[in-house]
Design an enzyme around this catalytic site. Structure first.
Site, PDB file in Angstrom:
ATOM      1  N   GLU A 166       8.790  16.209  14.835  1.00  0.00           N
ATOM      2  CA  GLU A 166       9.220  15.806  13.424  1.00  0.00           C
ATOM      3  C   GLU A 166       8.999  16.765  12.503  1.00  0.00           C
ATOM      4  O   GLU A 166       7.697  16.878  12.238  1.00  0.00           O
ATOM      5  CB  GLU A 166       9.183  14.471  13.048  1.00  0.00           C
ATOM      6  N   CYS A 214      13.698  10.130   7.620  1.00  0.00           N
ATOM      7  CA  CYS A 214      13.445  10.096   8.876  1.00  0.00           C
ATOM      8  C   CYS A 214      14.469  10.104   9.862  1.00  0.00           C
ATOM      9  O   CYS A 214      14.462  10.279  11.080  1.00  0.00           O
ATOM     10  CB  CYS A 214      12.974   8.333   9.165  1.00  0.00           C
ATOM     11  N   GLU A 256       8.318   1.224  11.706  1.00  0.00           N
ATOM     12  CA  GLU A 256       9.324   1.979  11.508  1.00  0.00           C
ATOM     13  C   GLU A 256       8.655   3.378  11.381  1.00  0.00           C
ATOM     14  O   GLU A 256       8.016   3.770  10.483  1.00  0.00           O
ATOM     15  CB  GLU A 256      10.035   1.922  10.069  1.00  0.00           C
ATOM     16  N   GLY A 313       6.400   5.018   8.475  1.00  0.00           N
ATOM     17  CA  GLY A 313       5.606   6.230   8.407  1.00  0.00           C
ATOM     18  C   GLY A 313       5.763   6.900   9.744  1.00  0.00           C
ATOM     19  O   GLY A 313       6.625   6.524  10.435  1.00  0.00           O
ATOM     20  N   SER A 314       4.780   7.778  10.044  1.00  0.00           N
ATOM     21  CA  SER A 314       4.537   8.724  10.910  1.00  0.00           C
ATOM     22  C   SER A 314       4.436   7.816  12.507  1.00  0.00           C
ATOM     23  O   SER A 314       3.616   6.672  12.350  1.00  0.00           O
ATOM     24  CB  SER A 314       3.656   9.605  10.900  1.00  0.00           C
ATOM     25  N   THR A 315       4.866   8.251  13.295  1.00  0.00           N
ATOM     26  CA  THR A 315       4.472   7.667  14.927  1.00  0.00           C
ATOM     27  C   THR A 315       2.943   7.571  15.149  1.00  0.00           C
ATOM     28  O   THR A 315       2.562   6.825  15.869  1.00  0.00           O
ATOM     29  CB  THR A 315       5.533   8.549  15.846  1.00  0.00           C
ATOM     30  N   LYS A 324       0.841  -1.342   0.040  1.00  0.00           N
ATOM     31  CA  LYS A 324       0.072  -0.076  -0.104  1.00  0.00           C
ATOM     32  C   LYS A 324       1.232   1.213   0.049  1.00  0.00           C
ATOM     33  O   LYS A 324       1.604   1.627   0.918  1.00  0.00           O
ATOM     34  CB  LYS A 324      -0.833  -0.159   1.361  1.00  0.00           C
TER      35      LYS A 324
HETATM   36  P1  NAD Z   1       2.042   8.809   7.449  1.00  0.00           P
HETATM   37  O1  NAD Z   1       2.001   7.956   8.748  1.00  0.00           O
HETATM   38  O2  NAD Z   1       1.317   9.853   7.359  1.00  0.00           O
HETATM   39  O3  NAD Z   1       1.612   7.674   6.102  1.00  0.00           O
HETATM   40  C1  NAD Z   1       2.538   6.347   6.048  1.00  0.00           C
HETATM   41  C2  NAD Z   1       1.276   5.296   5.222  1.00  0.00           C
HETATM   42  O4  NAD Z   1       0.270   5.080   6.078  1.00  0.00           O
HETATM   43  C3  NAD Z   1       0.932   6.050   4.033  1.00  0.00           C
HETATM   44  O5  NAD Z   1       0.868   5.087   3.080  1.00  0.00           O
HETATM   45  C4  NAD Z   1      -0.402   6.452   4.697  1.00  0.00           C
HETATM   46  O6  NAD Z   1      -1.443   6.327   3.441  1.00  0.00           O
HETATM   47  C5  NAD Z   1      -0.822   5.351   5.428  1.00  0.00           C
HETATM   48  N1  NAD Z   1      -1.858   5.586   6.563  1.00  0.00           N
HETATM   49  C6  NAD Z   1      -2.505   6.913   6.978  1.00  0.00           C
HETATM   50  N2  NAD Z   1      -3.142   6.853   7.644  1.00  0.00           N
HETATM   51  C7  NAD Z   1      -3.605   5.462   7.887  1.00  0.00           C
HETATM   52  C8  NAD Z   1      -4.446   4.622   8.574  1.00  0.00           C
HETATM   53  N3  NAD Z   1      -4.996   5.197   9.522  1.00  0.00           N
HETATM   54  N4  NAD Z   1      -4.289   3.339   8.610  1.00  0.00           N
HETATM   55  C9  NAD Z   1      -3.560   2.884   7.804  1.00  0.00           C
HETATM   56  N5  NAD Z   1      -2.645   3.339   6.872  1.00  0.00           N
HETATM   57  C10 NAD Z   1      -2.719   4.743   6.973  1.00  0.00           C
HETATM   58  O7  NAD Z   1       3.653   8.847   7.221  1.00  0.00           O
HETATM   59  P2  NAD Z   1       4.266   9.737   5.727  1.00  0.00           P
HETATM   60  O8  NAD Z   1       3.888  11.182   5.986  1.00  0.00           O
HETATM   61  O9  NAD Z   1       3.753   9.147   4.756  1.00  0.00           O
HETATM   62  O10 NAD Z   1       5.824   9.514   6.021  1.00  0.00           O
HETATM   63  C11 NAD Z   1       6.646  10.349   6.688  1.00  0.00           C
HETATM   64  C12 NAD Z   1       7.012   9.532   7.923  1.00  0.00           C
HETATM   65  O11 NAD Z   1       7.623   8.379   7.736  1.00  0.00           O
HETATM   66  C13 NAD Z   1       7.681  10.347   9.019  1.00  0.00           C
HETATM   67  O12 NAD Z   1       7.286  10.360  10.205  1.00  0.00           O
HETATM   68  C14 NAD Z   1       9.207   9.450   8.794  1.00  0.00           C
HETATM   69  O13 NAD Z   1       9.985   9.728   9.863  1.00  0.00           O
HETATM   70  C15 NAD Z   1       8.663   8.309   8.544  1.00  0.00           C
HETATM   71  N6  NAD Z   1       9.669   7.357   8.221  1.00  0.00           N
HETATM   72  C16 NAD Z   1      10.387   6.388   9.048  1.00  0.00           C
HETATM   73  C17 NAD Z   1      11.322   5.640   8.388  1.00  0.00           C
HETATM   74  C18 NAD Z   1      11.968   4.629   9.289  1.00  0.00           C
HETATM   75  O14 NAD Z   1      12.689   3.565   8.869  1.00  0.00           O
HETATM   76  N7  NAD Z   1      11.815   4.711  10.508  1.00  0.00           N
HETATM   77  C19 NAD Z   1      11.722   5.723   7.070  1.00  0.00           C
HETATM   78  C20 NAD Z   1      11.151   6.680   6.102  1.00  0.00           C
HETATM   79  C21 NAD Z   1      10.036   7.418   6.727  1.00  0.00           C
END
Ligand code: NAD
Ligand code: MN
Length: 508
Positions: A412, A313, A278, A255-257, A202
């Protein structure tokens, strides 16, 4: 929506912005879902617009998948898994397919790099040399590993045998972000597919195009229908459907925390699927007075906040500098940031491109405003640039006189905004470094071996870099402590997420 046509690899790599733009004009962009080896529209027929942050143009209408599409994809993944066509294939055979998959990704690197750049704004040079290159490497490394991992025999009495074996978990849903769309996907797909699972990928609604394109490449490489499905969708709809699904065995996420925590709730509300996260970071980059090379530290500090427009990240977003070198280091970093001014992402010389979309721009500008209001001193940058292009660009920004309680030090930002915080002595550096809900990465610059090790040990983070920043390759695990997550991507440790352990006890 007509079924997507396949585009062959480009003849030769463009050398100029004009040539890249010509290729972009010829590109046939597919926005469909990929289920059981075929491109298809969302069941609802709904689409959403994919807008390029490079210039504001619409790139494609993308399938807006929801619950019905998740049902179809999970059913396909389950059927392919149970059939054994991939899950019971000999590891040495899966290895060959994974390596072919990596080779084909590389053969399409111009097309994939171009899609990545148009979709999320990063410079074309890095889309090619970092994103596609390392995505292929992740697939290849994981494929090569899979026929070299042995199971265990327990130390039993003479009349019994205890076998400890690893099996694929089954159906894996992988939800990934937009900052390194193809690369984050392949950090998951490598070990997930190599271990024999069937996967539903996804991608983020902000960057779905390379995941969609990659699906056909995987099929061409020999990944059987149903073993890799791709579901683009807008907002949380399809991700939530996968996270709540009773027949998804494991959920892996980058993605985000905030969303990571929500996914744990969904798992608890449904089938207790395994959840590996992650998540975000606010990494301290610590420079002591005895830094062996202040110029190198300044270069690393600039790239740690400006590379990928700060949408990383592990961005070194908190620069902790000891008072004795503070003025000199800040001056050097401001000078370095001049070479990170944004340019047109398709210009091969550009090192800093567009941020992902208007919404992210507003978030970044909001933090810059908060920094000013909370008393930090803006030393460079702070504004939107190149608005006349219709694209979304931000100047690399440095705040000094930041204290660790300000929102620009705690939250962040995910943009090119560096917060410089002064400290005195190792104890204070460690205390400030650890004063964060996050624990992803950290950097330490010192000539004192003991201080380097003591600081590295005391920092509550999954990765520590000494006298450089952002090191590592497929051989080392990548992931965080605390609210930066629980899993690890890369290295053999990543395979833990994609396998169950079985104990089989035999009386002989
Ligand atoms: P996000 O959490 O907004 O979205 C991540 C994914 O989750 C997207 O595909 C989004 O469509 C999906 N999503 C959103 N709401 C959802 C829900 N309720 N249920 C299921 N899926 C849902 O993050 P983002 O803005 O896409 O990415 C940036 C974040 O990713 C930053 O916080 C960054 O630090 C983190 N990140 C972490 C790493 C790591 O390895 N730790 C690497 C890259 C990015
Ligand atoms: Mn996009």
């Amino acid at each position: 929506m007509p079924a997507c046509k396949q585009m062959r690899g480009f003849m030769s790599t463009p050398q100029t912005r004009q040539q890249w733009q010509q290729l972009a004009a010829q590109l046939q962009i597919c926005g469909q879902a990929f289920i059981h080896g075929e491109y298809c529209a969302a069941v609802s027929g709904e689409t959403f617009d994919c807008i390029s942050p490079v210039d504001g143009n619409k790139l494609a209408a993308v399938a807006s998948c929801d619950l019905a599409d998740a049902e179809a994809a999970v059913a396909s993944a389950r059927a392919s898994f149970e059939s054994g066509v991939w899950s019971r294939m000999a590891p040495v055979e899966r290895k060959k397919v994974m390596i072919r998959f990596a080779d084909l990704l590389e053969a399409h690197s111009d097309e994939l790099a171009l899609l990545e750049t148009l979709d999320m704004g990063k410079p074309i040079r890095f889309s090619k040399s970092v994103d596609v290159t390392n995505a292929a490497r992740a697939l290849r490394w994981s494929g090569e590993a899979v026929d070299k991992i042995y199971d265990e025999i327990a130390p039993t009495a003479d009349n019994e045998i205890g076998m400890i074996t690893r099996e694929p978990v089954g159906v894996v849903a992988a939800i990934v972000p937009w900052n390194f769309p193809l690369l984050m996907a392949c950090w998951k797909l490598g070990p997930a597919l190599a271990s024999g699972n069937s996967v539903i990928l996804k991608p983020s609604e902000k960057s779905p195009l390379t995941a969609i394109r990659m699906a056909a490449i995987a099929l061409e490489a020999g990944i059987p229908p149903g073993v890799l499905n791709v579901l683009p969708g807008f907002g949380h709809t399809v991700g939530k459907a996968l996270a709540l699904h009773m027949d998804v065995d494991t959920l892996v996420f980058t993605g985000s925390t905030k969303i990571a925590k929500q996914l744990m709730v969904y798992a608890g509300q449904s089938n207790m699927k395994r959840v590996w996260l992650e998540a975000g970071g606010k990494s301290p980059h610590i420079v002591f007075n005895d830094c062996p090379d202040l110029k190198a530290a300044a270069q690393a500090a600039a790239s740690a906040i400006a590379f990928n427009q700060g949408e990383v990240c592990t961005a070194g977003s908190r620069l902790l500098v000891e008072s004795g070198v503070k003025e000199q280091l800040i001056a050097l970093i401001i000078d370095e940031l001049k070479s990170w001014q944004p340019g047109h992402p398709l210009d091969p010389d550009t090192v800093s491109g567009a941020v992902v979309d208007q919404q992210q721009l507003q978030t970044i500008l909001g933090y810059i405003e908060a920094g000013k209001q909370q008393g930090a001193v803006l030393a460079c940058g702070g504004e939107q640039l190149m608005a006349e292009t219709g694209g979304v660009y931000v100047a690399p920004t440095l705040f000094r006189e930041v204290n660790n309680q300000m929102s620009i030090a705690r939250e962040e930002i995910f943009g090119p905004v560096l917060s410089v915080i002064e400290f005195e002595g190792m104890e204070q550096a460690i205390a400030i470094g650890n004063d964060s809900i996050y624990g992803l990465a950290a950097g330490v610059w010192t000539s004192d071996l003991s201080k380097a090790h003591r600081t590295a040990k005391a920092l509550r983070s999954g990765m520590v870099w000494i006298n450089h920043y952002d090191g590592g390759d497929m051989t080392a695990p990548f992931g965080g402590y605390k609210q930066s997550g629980n899993g690890r991507d890369k290295s053999l440790h990543a395979f833990d997420k994609y396998t169950e352990i079985k104990a089989t006890w035999i009386a002989i």
